[in-house]
Design an enzyme around this catalytic site. Structure first.
Site, PDB file in Angstrom:
ATOM      1  N   ASP A 277      -7.004  13.288 -24.698  1.00  0.00           N
ATOM      2  CA  ASP A 277      -6.813  11.919 -24.684  1.00  0.00           C
ATOM      3  C   ASP A 277      -5.963  10.845 -25.757  1.00  0.00           C
ATOM      4  O   ASP A 277      -6.822  10.985 -26.733  1.00  0.00           O
ATOM      5  CB  ASP A 277      -8.379  11.222 -24.553  1.00  0.00           C
ATOM      6  CG  ASP A 277      -8.566  10.057 -24.546  1.00  0.00           C
ATOM      7  OD1 ASP A 277      -7.432   9.098 -24.505  1.00  0.00           O
ATOM      8  OD2 ASP A 277      -8.619   8.902 -23.722  1.00  0.00           O
TER       9      ASP A 277
ATOM     10  N   TYR B 274       0.972  -0.742   0.396  1.00  0.00           N
ATOM     11  CA  TYR B 274       0.391   0.151   0.021  1.00  0.00           C
ATOM     12  C   TYR B 274       1.046   1.263   0.012  1.00  0.00           C
ATOM     13  O   TYR B 274       1.962   1.482   1.160  1.00  0.00           O
ATOM     14  CB  TYR B 274      -1.343  -0.064   1.228  1.00  0.00           C
ATOM     15  CG  TYR B 274      -1.705  -0.211   1.325  1.00  0.00           C
ATOM     16  CD1 TYR B 274      -3.132   0.207   0.211  1.00  0.00           C
ATOM     17  CD2 TYR B 274      -2.890  -1.220   1.621  1.00  0.00           C
ATOM     18  CE1 TYR B 274      -3.909   0.036   0.076  1.00  0.00           C
ATOM     19  CE2 TYR B 274      -3.780  -2.048   1.250  1.00  0.00           C
ATOM     20  CZ  TYR B 274      -5.014  -0.733   0.268  1.00  0.00           C
ATOM     21  OH  TYR B 274      -5.729  -1.115  -0.206  1.00  0.00           O
TER      22      TYR B 274
ATOM     23  N   LYS C 236      -1.895   0.666 -25.042  1.00  0.00           N
ATOM     24  CA  LYS C 236      -2.168   0.644 -26.342  1.00  0.00           C
ATOM     25  C   LYS C 236      -0.955   0.138 -27.462  1.00  0.00           C
ATOM     26  O   LYS C 236      -0.062  -0.704 -26.860  1.00  0.00           O
ATOM     27  CB  LYS C 236      -3.212   1.424 -26.775  1.00  0.00           C
ATOM     28  CG  LYS C 236      -4.602   1.392 -25.858  1.00  0.00           C
ATOM     29  CD  LYS C 236      -5.547   1.768 -26.314  1.00  0.00           C
ATOM     30  CE  LYS C 236      -6.901   1.871 -25.298  1.00  0.00           C
ATOM     31  NZ  LYS C 236      -6.545   2.927 -24.346  1.00  0.00           N
TER      32      LYS C 236
ATOM     33  N   ARG D 147      -2.339  -2.847 -18.774  1.00  0.00           N
ATOM     34  CA  ARG D 147      -3.326  -2.063 -18.912  1.00  0.00           C
ATOM     35  C   ARG D 147      -3.147  -0.963 -17.283  1.00  0.00           C
ATOM     36  O   ARG D 147      -2.904  -1.317 -16.499  1.00  0.00           O
ATOM     37  CB  ARG D 147      -4.184  -3.521 -17.990  1.00  0.00           C
ATOM     38  CG  ARG D 147      -5.388  -2.758 -18.552  1.00  0.00           C
ATOM     39  CD  ARG D 147      -6.356  -4.133 -18.880  1.00  0.00           C
ATOM     40  NE  ARG D 147      -5.765  -4.354 -20.213  1.00  0.00           N
ATOM     41  CZ  ARG D 147      -5.985  -4.133 -21.191  1.00  0.00           C
ATOM     42  NH1 ARG D 147      -7.444  -3.367 -21.795  1.00  0.00           N
ATOM     43  NH2 ARG D 147      -6.197  -5.581 -22.279  1.00  0.00           N
TER      44      ARG D 147
ATOM     45  N   GLU E  35      -0.428   4.606  -0.531  1.00  0.00           N
ATOM     46  CA  GLU E  35      -1.337   6.281  -1.061  1.00  0.00           C
ATOM     47  C   GLU E  35      -0.850   7.199  -0.902  1.00  0.00           C
ATOM     48  O   GLU E  35       0.619   7.367  -0.078  1.00  0.00           O
ATOM     49  CB  GLU E  35      -2.771   6.202   0.190  1.00  0.00           C
ATOM     50  CG  GLU E  35      -3.610   5.444   0.064  1.00  0.00           C
ATOM     51  CD  GLU E  35      -3.431   3.833   0.565  1.00  0.00           C
ATOM     52  OE1 GLU E  35      -2.613   3.477   0.374  1.00  0.00           O
ATOM     53  OE2 GLU E  35      -5.085   3.947   0.613  1.00  0.00           O
TER      54      GLU E  35
ATOM     55  N   THR F  77      -3.800   5.952 -21.556  1.00  0.00           N
ATOM     56  CA  THR F  77      -3.995   4.111 -21.134  1.00  0.00           C
ATOM     57  C   THR F  77      -1.745   3.983 -21.514  1.00  0.00           C
ATOM     58  O   THR F  77      -1.409   4.468 -22.887  1.00  0.00           O
ATOM     59  CB  THR F  77      -4.627   4.009 -21.626  1.00  0.00           C
ATOM     60  OG1 THR F  77      -4.498   3.890 -23.720  1.00  0.00           O
ATOM     61  CG2 THR F  77      -5.587   3.829 -21.041  1.00  0.00           C
TER      62      THR F  77
HETATM   63  N1  DSN Z   1     -12.174   0.098 -24.828  1.00  0.00           N
HETATM   64  C1  DSN Z   1     -10.669   0.691 -25.352  1.00  0.00           C
HETATM   65  C2  DSN Z   1     -10.493   0.490 -27.486  1.00  0.00           C
HETATM   66  O1  DSN Z   1     -11.267  -1.119 -27.673  1.00  0.00           O
HETATM   67  O2  DSN Z   1     -10.540   1.426 -27.871  1.00  0.00           O
HETATM   68  C3  DSN Z   1     -10.819   2.141 -24.959  1.00  0.00           C
HETATM   69  O3  DSN Z   1     -11.239   2.485 -24.243  1.00  0.00           O
END
Ligand code: DSN
Length: 416
Positions: free
Chosen positions: A198, A53, A227, A233, A55, A224
């Site tokens: 984003d 933990y 990707k 993730r 925080e 994120t």
């Molecule tokens: N689920 C993702 C996508 O496939 O674009 C975005 O959140």
């Protein structure tokens, strides 16, 4: 503590994991938001840091024993700053949607107006779709692409002048073109709006320098990490120093509790990978591969949305071929090709059975596939559409998919 290895203690879970490994290895992964992480990232993700933990933030935690966690989180922050040229970075968001929510809650009051892209035009659920709770809290106004699929900056400006938003949001999950961040910034300045980008889908390509980078221009940039950035993730927020305190507070304690330090360790490793010269080559190949798919799909006569692609993905309307996106997805599944059904701009159909399919190249490129393989794959995809009702034919395509993927081993080191 249980000392029995997973395979012996829980063969059901171990078996499903093994099957998932086999599925990933034997199929063509073309969901544009997916990728394959390295063994080093997997190792950090499965490390003992999951036990801790922590925080708070490096050097300022609510719990003792954070001296090594601090090293890890600071490394992740410093590497992200270097990758994107960011003034301030928060690596604690658990994923993209929580990052977006924390930023909305940090920057806006209930009822404030935010201008974001319509979902069917490539936007994202968390950008104000009516099904989300955020849409109940904030006043989302949605802009669209023009008839050619480009972001109509004059229209965006008109909407900004009319609605005077607190925030203008760009960055999309099914949009295949680059964005003129400088032009959007100019509109935002005219109406006094905060700018948020984003970049979840294209972060890796931006980090490699092959697409426009909003970080030096925009107030806040979210992403994120799993990707094109090819990490675990998770999510991340980058912002100008003047928003640092408010957004750190919005993430913790405003919205989240204890950060997932095993994921943060894996983010640090992925960022180190993205700083290596070969990551630039990887990101460039993602684009070359997507362009090859675009060329082949054009030759086959498909209706490609947004007029083509500048990034890693394509959105294609399959209804002229006499099937829906859902039917196409099912047929591709049978052939071992994984992609997703997707709305097209102003889609007359529903989200569960839309007109389009969305597919991309980040995961295939990680496997080492290049233009010749993309040509082969585009050919097989066209066959799947043409023979979608013939299961035996689709099985034949699946065998050819298996032959192709065996030439590009994924995780030979992992036990099966
Ligand atoms: N689920 C993702 C996508 O496939 O674009 C975005 O959140």
């Amino acid at each position: 503590m249980n000392k029995i290895p997973l395979q012996n203690f829980d063969p059901e879970v171990a078996g499903a994991i093994r099957h998932e490994l086999a599925r990933q290895e034997s199929g063509l992964e073309m969901i544009p938001s997916e990728n394959f992480v390295s063994l080093a990232v997997l190792e950090a993700l499965g490390s003992v840091t999951t036990n801790k933990y922590s925080e708070g933030y490096p050097g300022n935690r609510y719990y003792g024993g954070c001296e090594y966690i601090d090293i890890i989180e600071q490394l992740a922050i410093d590497r992200a700053k270097q990758l994107f040229g960011a003034e301030h970075v928060n690596v604690q968001p658990l994923s993209g949607a929580p990052a977006n929510i924390a930023v909305y809650l940090g920057l806006m009051e209930p009822g404030d107006t935010i201008l974001g892209m319509d979902l069917s035009h490539g936007g994202h659920l968390t950008h104000g779709h009516p099904v989300t709770y955020m849409a109940k809290i904030f006043n989302f106004i949605r802009y669209k692409t023009d008839a050619e699929g480009k972001i109509d900056l004059d229209h965006l400006r008109q909407m900004a002048l009319e609605h005077r938003p607190k925030v203008i949001l760009v960055g999309y999950s099914a949009y295949s073109r680059d964005i003129d961040y400088a032009a959007v910034k100019q509109i935002a300045e005219e109406v006094g709006a905060i700018t948020i980008a984003d970049i979840a889908h294209i972060a890796g390509i931006i980090a490699a320098g092959h697409m426009n980078n909003p970080v030096p221009l925009f107030d806040v940039v979210l992403t994120t990490t799993h990707k094109t950035l090819r990490g675990p993730r998770g999510g991340m927020i980058m912002c100008r120093e003047k928003f640092a305190k408010i957004l750190d507070k919005a993430v913790f304690p405003g919205f989240q509790g204890g950060p997932h330090e095993n994921v943060i360790a894996a983010k640090a490793v992925a960022f180190k990978e993205a700083l290596q010269p070969d990551f630039k080559t990887y990101a460039k190949q993602i684009l070359l591969n997507a362009k090859t798919l675009e060329r082949k799909f054009r030759e086959y006569g498909y209706r490609i949305m947004f007029g083509g692609t500048d990034n890693h993905l394509l959105l294609v309307d399959v209804t002229p071929q006499g099937l829906t996106g859902k039917e196409a997805q099912l047929a591709f599944d049978k052939a071992g090709i994984t992609l997703n059904k997707n709305m097209i701009p102003d889609d007359p159909r529903s989200p569960m059975n839309p007109s389009g399919i969305r597919f991309g190249t980040p995961a295939l490129t990680t496997r080492g596939m290049k233009e010749p393989e993309m040509e082969l794959i585009a050919g097989m995809m066209n066959e799947v559409v043409e023979h979608r009702a013939d299961d035996a034919y689709l099985l034949g395509v699946k065998e050819r998919v298996g032959e192709l993927t065996r030439r590009f081993p994924l995780y030979p080191e992992l036990a099966r």
